[in-house]
Design a protein around this motif. Structure first.
Motif, mmCIF file in Angstrom:
data_model
loop_
_atom_site.group_PDB
_atom_site.id
_atom_site.type_symbol
_atom_site.label_atom_id
_atom_site.label_comp_id
_atom_site.label_asym_id
_atom_site.label_seq_id
_atom_site.Cartn_x
_atom_site.Cartn_y
_atom_site.Cartn_z
ATOM 1 N N ALA A 281 -6.073 -3.822 0.022
ATOM 2 C CA ALA A 281 -4.640 -3.612 0.225
ATOM 3 C C ALA A 281 -4.390 -2.635 1.373
ATOM 4 O O ALA A 281 -3.466 -2.821 2.182
ATOM 5 N N PHE A 282 -5.207 -1.572 1.447
ATOM 6 C CA PHE A 282 -5.046 -0.588 2.510
ATOM 7 C C PHE A 282 -5.267 -1.235 3.878
ATOM 8 O O PHE A 282 -4.508 -1.010 4.828
ATOM 9 N N MET A 283 -6.300 -2.064 3.995
ATOM 10 C CA MET A 283 -6.594 -2.711 5.270
ATOM 11 C C MET A 283 -5.482 -3.676 5.689
ATOM 12 O O MET A 283 -5.168 -3.792 6.877
ATOM 13 N N ALA A 284 -4.880 -4.348 4.731
ATOM 14 C CA ALA A 284 -3.774 -5.268 5.047
ATOM 15 C C ALA A 284 -2.609 -4.499 5.665
ATOM 16 O O ALA A 284 -1.974 -4.960 6.623
ATOM 17 N N ASP A 285 -2.330 -3.300 5.128
ATOM 18 C CA ASP A 285 -1.249 -2.471 5.679
ATOM 19 C C ASP A 285 -1.645 -1.852 7.019
ATOM 20 O O ASP A 285 -0.817 -1.722 7.923
ATOM 21 N N LEU A 286 -2.927 -1.469 7.132
ATOM 22 C CA LEU A 286 -3.391 -0.842 8.368
ATOM 23 C C LEU A 286 -3.363 -1.822 9.543
ATOM 24 O O LEU A 286 -3.069 -1.429 10.684
ATOM 25 N N LYS A 287 -3.664 -3.088 9.287
ATOM 26 C CA LYS A 287 -3.642 -4.089 10.355
ATOM 27 C C LYS A 287 -2.273 -4.192 11.002
ATOM 28 O O LYS A 287 -2.151 -4.483 12.193
ATOM 29 N N ARG A 288 -1.238 -3.944 10.224
ATOM 30 C CA ARG A 288 0.124 -4.003 10.774
ATOM 31 C C ARG A 288 0.361 -2.887 11.778
ATOM 32 O O ARG A 288 1.278 -2.973 12.602
ATOM 33 N N LYS A 304 5.188 3.752 7.415
ATOM 34 C CA LYS A 304 5.138 3.028 6.140
ATOM 35 C C LYS A 304 3.790 3.224 5.461
ATOM 36 O O LYS A 304 3.700 3.387 4.237
ATOM 37 N N LEU A 305 2.739 3.189 6.260
ATOM 38 C CA LEU A 305 1.392 3.377 5.721
ATOM 39 C C LEU A 305 1.261 4.760 5.081
ATOM 40 O O LEU A 305 0.691 4.900 3.988
ATOM 41 N N GLU A 306 1.785 5.757 5.771
ATOM 42 C CA GLU A 306 1.696 7.124 5.246
ATOM 43 C C GLU A 306 2.522 7.283 3.969
ATOM 44 O O GLU A 306 2.098 7.952 3.019
ATOM 45 N N LYS A 307 3.675 6.653 3.943
ATOM 46 C CA LYS A 307 4.549 6.747 2.767
ATOM 47 C C LYS A 307 3.880 6.126 1.546
ATOM 48 O O LYS A 307 3.973 6.640 0.417
ATOM 49 N N LYS A 308 3.166 5.025 1.759
ATOM 50 C CA LYS A 308 2.542 4.307 0.650
ATOM 51 C C LYS A 308 1.206 4.927 0.234
ATOM 52 O O LYS A 308 0.895 5.022 -0.958
#
Length: 413
Positions: A281-288, A304-308
């Motif tokens: 899940a982290f990698m999916a968000d990081l790719k963005r 968004k990544l930092e917030k999540k």
């Protein structure tokens, strides 16, 4: 469908005569037959050379018009690609005859030395090469002799390492690879510092390979100064890993150079803190963050990544925030150039091929022994470097605009 070899009637008769005479039963027998034929051919050519030199054929004294004459033979063993051959070298009484097919002091009529260097470049040990020469060619060459043979390449390698470089490079990749080397009766892990450049004409070359201590920004500073001393005046973009102080070392020598920190290295570093349950899940968000089109959108995705994830993995997020200026360099360039600079894959692929070649050597006896093998491997690897990056003409046009005044027509080969 394989093409059938076509033989003329004359050639068929010749081959049949050979087979009838030698009666070979194995591939080894065929090799011995070829060695015998090569010896006879060389012997005949030597006789022909002396006949041409003296101006008359053997026993044809009626046409003799010289006070020189034949004076027997001297035995000589030469190494060929199919084994050792014994020849009778004809002599003349005045000692003026200089054979050309097998010159005086020549004991090797094959390309065995080239083969030795090629085998060494592909990672074979000196002992393996020695065994191979004995088995295939019937040549006795000790491991020590093989080592001395490959040592002849060292002056050439040193000359290559100190050769002048181009004045300007579009992109330079820098990375290090590590080996164990014996030093002062101890095994020391040493870094080999490697720089690969893309010229303004799109071609790629290894700028150099330096055997040093542990990887450090201080040593890289020395490498960069050497590159400058060898004629490099400007580098547009340098792609590097995340070594502390690397950027400062680059700017100390090339202050105008833009630095792109390798995204892949950054991903590896930031994900080592992530639990295996969250990694997908982290990698999916990081790719963005790093696969988006603009830096503005990337920063929004980073928020968004930092917030999540920031609460659970603050160190991972902080590494992106702290290194953002050098991580985000590629966003200002077109997609064609982004693909080239945003990772150090180009040099990592090169390093991977070096590791493949050197895997048989766990410890190198000296720095020179390591450098010798790396140089020969590099020559072997770079023979395939013929192309240019995709749409290099388009990339170069944009580089001329981005780096206005720093790239001129005179700089492009």
């Amino acid at each position: 469908m394989a093409r059938q070899r076509k033989l003329t009637p004359e050639r068929k008769a010749f081959i049949s005569g050979l087979l009838e005479h030698y009666k070979p039963e194995t591939a080894q027998d065929v090799q011995e037959m070829l060695k015998d034929l090569l010896g006879d051919t060389l012997q005949g050519m030597l006789e022909g050379e002396l006949e041409d030199e003296l101006g008359y054929s053997k026993y044809d004294y009626s046409n003799k018009d010289t006070d020189n004459s034949r004076n027997g033979y001297s035995k000589k063993n030469v190494v060929s690609s199919i084994g050792e051959i014994c020849l009778d070298i004809p002599r003349d009484r005045k000692g003026e005859f200089e054979p050309q097919i097998v010159k005086k002091n020549q004991t090797d009529i094959s390309n065995i030395e080239d083969q030795v260097l090629s085998m060494y470049a592909k990672g074979m040990t000196t002992r393996d090469i020695s065994d191979h020469l004995k088995t295939v060619y019937g040549v006795d060459a000790s491991a020590e002799m093989i080592s001395k043979m490959t040592d002849r390449i060292l002056p050439i390698a040193k000359e290559w390492q100190n050769r002048p470089l181009d004045r300007k490079y579009a992109v330079v990749f820098m990375d290090a690879i590590h080996y164990n080397v014996r030093q002062d009766n101890a095994i020391v892990k040493k870094a080999v510092y490697i720089a690969i450049g893309i010229k303004l004409n799109g071609s790629k070359e290894v700028l150099g390979m330096w055997v040093g201590g542990n990887e450090s920004a201080k040593y890289w500073l020395g490498v960069l100064n050497e590159i400058k001393n060898r004629g490099v005046e400007d580098i547009m973009i340098v792609s590097v890993d995340g070594l502390t102080g690397f950027g400062d070392a680059i700017h100390a020598v090339f202050p105008q150079t833009e630095i792109q920190r390798c995204i892949v290295h950054q991903i590896r570093y930031s994900t080592k803190f992530i639990s295996y349950k969250d990694i997908k899940a982290f990698m999916a968000d990081l790719k963005r963050v790093y696969q988006t089109t603009t830096e503005e959108i990337a920063l929004q995705e980073l928020d968004k990544l930092e917030k999540k994830w920031g609460g659970r993995y603050p160190s991972s997020i902080a590494s992106w925030r702290n290194n953002w200026p050098q991580l985000a360099t590629y966003f200002k360039y077109p997609p064609e150039l982004r693909k080239i600079i945003y990772t150090t894959n180009s040099i990592e692929n090169f390093n991977r091929q070096l590791r493949k070649v050197t895997k048989s050597k766990t410890i190198f006896p000296t720095d020179d022994a390591l450098f010798k093998m790396l140089y020969l491997s590099m020559i072997d690897i770079t023979k395939k470097w013929n192309g240019k990056p995709w749409e290099w003409g388009k990339i170069l046009e944009q580089l001329c605009i981005y780096f206005e005044g720093r790239i001129t027509l005179a700089d492009i080969d």
